[in-house]
Design a protein around this motif. Sequence first.
Motif, mmCIF file in Angstrom:
data_model
loop_
_atom_site.group_PDB
_atom_site.id
_atom_site.type_symbol
_atom_site.label_atom_id
_atom_site.label_comp_id
_atom_site.label_asym_id
_atom_site.label_seq_id
_atom_site.Cartn_x
_atom_site.Cartn_y
_atom_site.Cartn_z
ATOM 1 N N LEU A 193 0.624 -1.533 -0.010
ATOM 2 C CA LEU A 193 -0.323 0.020 -0.525
ATOM 3 C C LEU A 193 0.645 1.310 -0.226
ATOM 4 O O LEU A 193 1.670 1.566 0.529
ATOM 5 C CB LEU A 193 -0.827 0.097 0.988
ATOM 6 N N HIS A 194 0.974 2.017 -0.499
ATOM 7 C CA HIS A 194 1.204 2.978 -0.792
ATOM 8 C C HIS A 194 -0.007 4.388 -0.930
ATOM 9 O O HIS A 194 -0.509 4.919 -2.133
ATOM 10 C CB HIS A 194 2.102 3.330 -2.692
ATOM 11 N N LEU A 195 0.368 4.847 -0.055
ATOM 12 C CA LEU A 195 -1.133 6.274 0.419
ATOM 13 C C LEU A 195 0.138 7.513 0.011
ATOM 14 O O LEU A 195 0.895 7.358 0.925
ATOM 15 C CB LEU A 195 -1.520 5.793 1.794
ATOM 16 N N THR A 196 -0.587 8.697 -0.728
ATOM 17 C CA THR A 196 0.048 9.609 -0.889
ATOM 18 C C THR A 196 -1.533 11.087 -0.935
ATOM 19 O O THR A 196 -1.972 10.518 -1.327
ATOM 20 C CB THR A 196 1.131 10.474 -2.743
ATOM 21 N N VAL A 197 -1.706 11.294 0.550
ATOM 22 C CA VAL A 197 -2.283 11.663 0.712
ATOM 23 C C VAL A 197 -2.841 13.465 1.289
ATOM 24 O O VAL A 197 -1.236 13.687 1.882
ATOM 25 C CB VAL A 197 -3.514 10.969 2.092
ATOM 26 N N ILE A 198 -3.239 14.105 1.170
ATOM 27 C CA ILE A 198 -3.537 15.530 0.387
ATOM 28 C C ILE A 198 -4.484 16.499 1.665
ATOM 29 O O ILE A 198 -5.276 16.059 1.762
ATOM 30 C CB ILE A 198 -2.968 16.487 -0.232
ATOM 31 N N HIS A 199 -4.397 16.941 3.111
ATOM 32 C CA HIS A 199 -5.339 17.603 3.409
ATOM 33 C C HIS A 199 -6.250 17.081 4.321
ATOM 34 O O HIS A 199 -7.382 16.759 4.047
ATOM 35 C CB HIS A 199 -5.894 18.534 2.396
ATOM 36 N N THR A 200 -5.871 15.268 4.251
ATOM 37 C CA THR A 200 -6.958 14.401 5.243
ATOM 38 C C THR A 200 -5.738 14.094 6.146
ATOM 39 O O THR A 200 -4.712 13.585 6.441
ATOM 40 C CB THR A 200 -6.477 12.924 4.285
ATOM 41 N N PRO A 201 -6.783 14.034 7.274
ATOM 42 C CA PRO A 201 -6.896 13.498 8.802
ATOM 43 C C PRO A 201 -5.312 12.376 9.275
ATOM 44 O O PRO A 201 -5.517 11.498 8.078
ATOM 45 C CB PRO A 201 -8.191 13.910 9.043
ATOM 46 N N ALA A 202 -4.518 12.784 9.833
ATOM 47 C CA ALA A 202 -4.096 11.398 9.878
ATOM 48 C C ALA A 202 -4.536 10.277 10.515
ATOM 49 O O ALA A 202 -4.642 9.151 10.441
ATOM 50 C CB ALA A 202 -2.566 11.587 10.931
ATOM 51 N N THR A 203 -5.689 10.616 11.180
ATOM 52 C CA THR A 203 -6.685 9.228 11.972
ATOM 53 C C THR A 203 -7.220 8.235 10.689
ATOM 54 O O THR A 203 -7.607 7.498 10.746
ATOM 55 C CB THR A 203 -7.787 10.257 12.576
ATOM 56 N N ARG A 204 -7.655 9.130 9.315
ATOM 57 C CA ARG A 204 -8.108 8.132 8.579
ATOM 58 C C ARG A 204 -6.911 7.371 7.555
ATOM 59 O O ARG A 204 -7.353 6.385 7.024
ATOM 60 C CB ARG A 204 -8.537 9.686 7.489
ATOM 61 N N VAL A 205 -5.988 7.895 7.762
ATOM 62 C CA VAL A 205 -4.897 6.802 7.965
ATOM 63 C C VAL A 205 -4.495 5.786 8.678
ATOM 64 O O VAL A 205 -4.556 4.939 7.863
ATOM 65 C CB VAL A 205 -3.493 7.635 7.116
ATOM 66 N N LEU A 206 -4.617 5.735 9.804
ATOM 67 C CA LEU A 206 -4.895 4.574 10.575
ATOM 68 C C LEU A 206 -6.018 3.204 10.077
ATOM 69 O O LEU A 206 -5.947 2.725 10.399
ATOM 70 C CB LEU A 206 -5.214 5.340 11.657
ATOM 71 N N ASP A 207 -6.995 4.455 10.140
ATOM 72 C CA ASP A 207 -8.259 3.260 9.805
ATOM 73 C C ASP A 207 -8.150 2.967 8.454
ATOM 74 O O ASP A 207 -8.585 1.830 8.716
ATOM 75 C CB ASP A 207 -9.294 4.776 9.290
ATOM 76 N N VAL A 208 -7.591 3.262 7.558
ATOM 77 C CA VAL A 208 -6.881 2.540 6.495
ATOM 78 C C VAL A 208 -6.225 1.214 6.799
ATOM 79 O O VAL A 208 -6.441 0.254 6.380
ATOM 80 C CB VAL A 208 -6.169 3.224 5.232
ATOM 81 N N LEU A 209 -5.506 1.562 7.352
ATOM 82 C CA LEU A 209 -4.117 0.531 8.109
ATOM 83 C C LEU A 209 -4.670 -1.118 9.111
ATOM 84 O O LEU A 209 -4.514 -1.545 8.449
ATOM 85 C CB LEU A 209 -3.194 0.999 8.799
ATOM 86 N N VAL A 210 -6.182 0.007 9.700
ATOM 87 C CA VAL A 210 -6.228 -1.069 10.817
ATOM 88 C C VAL A 210 -7.338 -1.702 9.782
ATOM 89 O O VAL A 210 -7.514 -3.212 9.668
ATOM 90 C CB VAL A 210 -7.619 -0.516 11.128
ATOM 91 N N ALA A 211 -8.171 -1.715 8.437
ATOM 92 C CA ALA A 211 -8.698 -2.367 7.428
ATOM 93 C C ALA A 211 -7.795 -3.467 6.388
ATOM 94 O O ALA A 211 -8.091 -3.623 5.818
ATOM 95 C CB ALA A 211 -9.567 -1.400 6.510
#
Length: 436
Positions: A193-211
Amino acid sequence: MVVFQTDPLTAIPCELVGYIFYLWLVDSIYPDITYSDSQLPVLLCLVSKSWRNFVYSSPVLWSHIIIDASKGAVPALHALKKRLQRSQIAPLFLDIVVGEPSDRDALRVLFAESSRFCHLTLSILDLSWRNDILVQGFTQLAKFTVHTGFQVLPYVDTLGMIFSSAPRLRYVKWHSMDDPGPVAVNGHQLHFLHLTVIHTPATRVLDVLVACPNLRDVVIRFYGEHEYIHIPPRERMSLPELRSLVLDGNRDLTGVLRSVQAPLLSRLDIHWRSFNGREDGLEALHSLLEYSPHLEEIALCRFLETEEGLISILTTNRNLVTLTVVSEPYRKRLITRKTFQFLTRQGQDDYPLPQLEKLVFRNALDVEDVVVVRMIESRMAPPDDKESTSRSRRACILNSVCLSGCKRMAAETISQLEAVCQESGLRVEGDFVNGN
């Protein structure tokens, strides 16, 4: 009289010729893709009639399609259909740009073959066509890359349909200002998984990793200018297969360090883009390393604030094979003789980082020549140790050193170091030997 056949089609088995042609085609296309690359098989057809017949009858040579499916950009729809016919049932590798407005006819032709997509890259500025395209599922899709530009894209959540209908999907790149939520659809399948995210809360990154509990390689590039938001402690997510973790961003990503448990992690690369308060970064890093006893590579860029912090990491991670530390040039004396003395091997006794092979220090160096050379010489395998096996000798050899952001060594010291290199095979580079 002997006549030599120069046409490879008559001298080499057809399977081998086809493989050679395919390798040339792929090497010509990647990594710098242009829309004209899709026409590369035609160049082979210009050599001779036999080559043309061979190429037209080789489906895999037509399976890489790079196309701009924006309105007015597709030169001929019938040519696209013909190319897909020539590829027969071969898996397809597609790089599709969809501008605004999109060419819906071209997209219908392409997505009619969705069951053959193996790799798909979508660079999209327009998703208005989403409900007009009939697909047959993405049953062979293994790698999916999404680029949505630097604007919020309406209906991006509909891409979840691709994730949900791709049972073989293992590799995802998501480059977007939009919420990465669609990635979480069937996230248990993903290995990379390679995520490049902009103006997205870091909590959403964690939510994706959990899934995505079965990830093996993770790259997170986090761009955000919002005020730092502390992430409350949460139960650590278990990523039992994770081997490599790359974090490129800012302090917000310390939440990832505190939230991941990866017992097989062997590579960790952290790159902080700006100094925005990192007093809690070291503590978060140690909390991750506590659960990662097999770490072999670690790179810390603009992360450390003190030399004591670096030494604390080296003390608790003995298995490191590669160590990279990069600091801002203006941060003086982050690495001094104290670090080099710590790394200097003392006799045959226990010593730090016994498996260290590659050492890279960039910027904020303040170390005397003699201290540097002493450390390097101490980590060369003793030439008269006949009892040591080749494996154990290799384990104690430092074979690559790069130091930059420091003064050049004296000429006589460089000569001494050159002798060490000639005898041991050590490779050295950086300001301290070349003055660049």
